[in-house]
Design a protein around this motif. Structure first.
Motif, mmCIF file in Angstrom:
data_model
loop_
_atom_site.group_PDB
_atom_site.id
_atom_site.type_symbol
_atom_site.label_atom_id
_atom_site.label_comp_id
_atom_site.label_asym_id
_atom_site.label_seq_id
_atom_site.Cartn_x
_atom_site.Cartn_y
_atom_site.Cartn_z
ATOM 1 N N HIS A 100 -0.546 10.819 -5.430
ATOM 2 C CA HIS A 100 -0.163 9.636 -4.818
ATOM 3 C C HIS A 100 0.233 8.482 -5.582
ATOM 4 O O HIS A 100 1.091 7.367 -5.424
ATOM 5 C CB HIS A 100 -2.037 8.776 -4.379
ATOM 6 C CG HIS A 100 -2.526 9.549 -3.235
ATOM 7 N ND1 HIS A 100 -3.102 9.158 -2.003
ATOM 8 C CD2 HIS A 100 -1.846 10.644 -2.464
ATOM 9 C CE1 HIS A 100 -3.515 9.749 -1.081
ATOM 10 N NE2 HIS A 100 -2.370 10.700 -1.318
ATOM 11 N N LEU A 101 0.043 8.288 -7.211
ATOM 12 C CA LEU A 101 -0.302 7.684 -7.903
ATOM 13 C C LEU A 101 1.052 7.645 -7.990
ATOM 14 O O LEU A 101 2.445 6.466 -8.019
ATOM 15 C CB LEU A 101 -1.018 7.772 -9.587
ATOM 16 C CG LEU A 101 -0.584 6.746 -10.833
ATOM 17 C CD1 LEU A 101 -1.038 5.201 -9.652
ATOM 18 C CD2 LEU A 101 -1.508 7.296 -11.456
ATOM 19 N N SER A 103 3.800 8.949 -5.928
ATOM 20 C CA SER A 103 4.519 8.035 -4.951
ATOM 21 C C SER A 103 4.721 6.576 -5.004
ATOM 22 O O SER A 103 5.714 6.202 -4.876
ATOM 23 C CB SER A 103 3.888 8.755 -3.927
ATOM 24 O OG SER A 103 3.932 9.603 -3.796
ATOM 25 N N ALA A 104 3.225 6.006 -5.376
ATOM 26 C CA ALA A 104 3.229 4.538 -5.569
ATOM 27 C C ALA A 104 4.050 3.767 -6.547
ATOM 28 O O ALA A 104 4.733 3.187 -6.839
ATOM 29 C CB ALA A 104 1.608 4.139 -6.438
ATOM 30 N N LEU A 107 8.379 4.657 -5.670
ATOM 31 C CA LEU A 107 8.308 3.562 -4.775
ATOM 32 C C LEU A 107 8.479 1.631 -5.440
ATOM 33 O O LEU A 107 8.725 0.831 -4.866
ATOM 34 C CB LEU A 107 7.694 3.057 -3.527
ATOM 35 C CG LEU A 107 7.411 2.461 -1.750
ATOM 36 C CD1 LEU A 107 8.614 2.574 -1.505
ATOM 37 C CD2 LEU A 107 5.979 2.054 -1.616
ATOM 38 N N LYS A 108 7.942 1.864 -6.117
ATOM 39 C CA LYS A 108 7.750 0.149 -6.735
ATOM 40 C C LYS A 108 8.787 0.214 -7.761
ATOM 41 O O LYS A 108 9.474 -1.325 -7.670
ATOM 42 C CB LYS A 108 6.719 0.006 -8.196
ATOM 43 C CG LYS A 108 6.366 -1.649 -8.456
ATOM 44 C CD LYS A 108 5.127 -1.043 -9.769
ATOM 45 C CE LYS A 108 4.920 -2.477 -10.595
ATOM 46 N NZ LYS A 108 4.206 -2.497 -11.587
ATOM 47 N N GLN A 148 -0.397 3.783 -16.292
ATOM 48 C CA GLN A 148 -1.005 3.842 -14.640
ATOM 49 C C GLN A 148 -1.770 4.459 -14.793
ATOM 50 O O GLN A 148 -3.499 4.071 -14.724
ATOM 51 C CB GLN A 148 -1.231 4.067 -13.759
ATOM 52 C CG GLN A 148 0.609 2.650 -12.813
ATOM 53 C CD GLN A 148 -0.025 1.215 -12.827
ATOM 54 O OE1 GLN A 148 -1.712 0.964 -12.969
ATOM 55 N NE2 GLN A 148 1.167 0.198 -13.024
ATOM 56 N N GLU A 184 -7.617 4.340 -1.828
ATOM 57 C CA GLU A 184 -6.748 3.175 -1.740
ATOM 58 C C GLU A 184 -6.831 2.866 -4.005
ATOM 59 O O GLU A 184 -8.493 3.401 -4.587
ATOM 60 C CB GLU A 184 -8.165 1.635 -2.210
ATOM 61 C CG GLU A 184 -7.608 0.953 -3.004
ATOM 62 C CD GLU A 184 -8.408 -0.536 -2.100
ATOM 63 O OE1 GLU A 184 -8.674 -2.377 -3.068
ATOM 64 O OE2 GLU A 184 -9.056 -0.422 -1.125
ATOM 65 N N VAL A 188 -3.251 -0.625 -6.679
ATOM 66 C CA VAL A 188 -1.671 -0.041 -6.829
ATOM 67 C C VAL A 188 -0.728 0.226 -5.373
ATOM 68 O O VAL A 188 0.045 0.369 -5.123
ATOM 69 C CB VAL A 188 -1.759 1.422 -6.972
ATOM 70 C CG1 VAL A 188 -0.647 2.002 -7.250
ATOM 71 C CG2 VAL A 188 -2.338 1.150 -8.977
ATOM 72 N N GLU A 189 -1.541 1.174 -4.656
ATOM 73 C CA GLU A 189 -1.662 1.054 -3.274
ATOM 74 C C GLU A 189 -3.209 1.917 -2.195
ATOM 75 O O GLU A 189 -4.064 1.573 -2.838
ATOM 76 C CB GLU A 189 -0.477 2.424 -3.488
ATOM 77 C CG GLU A 189 -1.635 3.981 -3.764
ATOM 78 C CD GLU A 189 -0.850 4.542 -2.827
ATOM 79 O OE1 GLU A 189 0.228 4.873 -2.582
ATOM 80 O OE2 GLU A 189 -0.832 6.423 -2.963
ATOM 81 N N ASN A 191 -3.758 4.010 0.726
ATOM 82 C CA ASN A 191 -2.745 5.327 1.788
ATOM 83 C C ASN A 191 -2.926 5.524 2.720
ATOM 84 O O ASN A 191 -4.737 5.632 2.196
ATOM 85 C CB ASN A 191 -2.249 6.167 0.703
ATOM 86 C CG ASN A 191 -0.805 7.130 1.482
ATOM 87 O OD1 ASN A 191 -0.839 7.429 1.994
ATOM 88 N ND2 ASN A 191 -0.363 7.502 0.163
#
Length: 390
Positions: A100-101, A103-104, A107-108, A148, A184, A188-189, A191
């Motif tokens: 998850h982290l 992928s975020a 994307l950023k 992060q 969450e 960050v995101e 999902n």
């Protein structure tokens, strides 16, 4: 319906409950529980394993919102104590939260969305909606995702309604319209995800990106999180330490020493090839000199020469004589039959016609054929048969 404890807390490792049903199928026995913390296959995450009443749990699947547990055998009681294989579960939590982290971050940094995720037993991968990714970009993403992690951002999950979901900044809408679970990562995101996760990014430990490669129009990134990354680092340190000892040098100079060693090996191989060439020439002349005047075939059984060596020798001999050659390697249980082209038979056809009687396999052209045998006895028997045919 089973109460899914893994939604209440991903940290539940042991609990007591009752078996509500048992189902016997062709592939085994399944049981349902009043409450379960066993996570079933889903969302790219493998299932949990562990025990129910001391019996091994082999698989966990979700069917019509019911969790089915495949067990090695049916427990002898309905009231059971259950236990998760925590090492496996925590590994999955680290990898999934890490995905998850990561992928975020992609994307950023590069506006590269994740189109698929796979969590294997050794490593995890994500496929990005991007045609390529440079080494510099990969390194930058690795630095940022670990930053992060160090910030130890909280990771929480909760259920929302469709109306509440519409107000969240989700990149991809889930297929379900009810029981929508959001994971969450603070700041960050958000999902939609049904998997198990650690409580904060710090528990991911670290993320190591191994490589990126093109995959059907996308870029596949292979990575390790937490314990897997540490284990891989330890393996690499051990390998480097062994190389340092082997080359008697510090790790900083290993590559230089390997380069010098490779050069030495190339020179040795060149010298060895020259010696073999000379040796083949000597042996070819010796075999011809030793042949009787009425010889119909040049024969040799070698205890040390390989098939490749025999083929090289055959090339030397066929340049010097029109007699057929029958060569046998005791080292590899392999035979070579060759001639210069003046003989009136085909080497390949001869092997094809007779190898089967000696459990041999092989073939070749009219001028050169080779074969292998399962045992020395078979190889020698074929050799003795073949030498009488010419």
């Amino acid at each position: 319906m089973t109460k899914k404890l893994y939604y209440d807390s991903a940290d539940i490792q042991e609990w007591s409950t009752v078996i509500t049903s048992a189902i016997e199928r062709e592939d085994g026995i399944y049981v349902t529980l009043a409450e379960t913390a066993f996570y079933p296959h889903g969302g790219g995450q493998p299932c949990d394993t562990g025990t129910i009443g001391g019996i091994a749990v082999l698989d966990v699947v979700l069917e019509a919102q019911e969790v089915l547990h495949k067990v090695a055998q049916l427990p002898g009681q309905t009231e059971v104590d259950c236990a998760i294989d925590w090492a496996r579960r925590f590994d999955h939590m680290q990898q999934h939260s890490g995905q998850h982290l990561l992928s975020a971050v992609f994307l950023k940094l590069y506006q590269a969305a994740t189109v698929s995720f796979h969590l294997g037993s050794d490593y995890a991968t994500i496929d990005l909606d991007r045609s390529e990714l440079s080494a510099a970009e990969l390194a930058e993403a690795e630095q940022e995702v670990n930053r992060q992690i160090y910030l130890n951002r909280s990771i929480v999950s909760y259920f929302v309604t469709a109306e509440e979901m519409a107000k969240l900044p989700l990149l991809k809408l889930p297929k379900v319209t009810e029981d929508i679970r959001i994971v969450e990562i603070e700041g960050v995101e958000h999902n939609a995800c049904g998997g198990t996760h650690v409580a904060a990014t710090g528990a991911i430990g670290l993320i190591k990106l191994l490589r990126s490669e093109k995959q059907k129009g996308h870029v596949r990134v292979t990575f390790l999180c937490g314990g897997r990354a540490l284990a891989a680092f330890n393996d690499h340190v051990q390998i480097i330490s062994q190389l340092s000892v082997k080359f008697n040098t510090g790790k900083e100079e290993i590559m230089d020493r390997i380069g010098k060693w490779e050069q030495e090996q190339k020179l040795m191989q060149m010298e060895l090839a020259a010696v073999r060439e000379q040796n083949d020439s000597y042996l070819a002349r010796e075999l011809l000199a030793a042949a009787e005047a009425d010889s119909r075939v040049i024969r040799l059984i070698s205890d040390t020469r390989t098939l490749k060596d025999l083929q090289s020798l055959a090339a030397k001999l066929t340049a010097l004589t029109d007699l057929p050659l029958l060569l046998l390697s005791a080292a590899e249980n392999k035979a070579v039959l060759a001639h210069s082209g003046s003989a009136e038979f085909s080497c390949g056809a001869f092997f094809k016609a007779h190898l089967g009687g000696y459990q041999g396999k092989g073939g070749g052209s009219d001028k050169l054929a080779q074969a292998g045998f399962p045992s020395w006895e078979d190889a020698l028997a074929f050799y003795n048969f073949a030498k009488e045919q010419f």
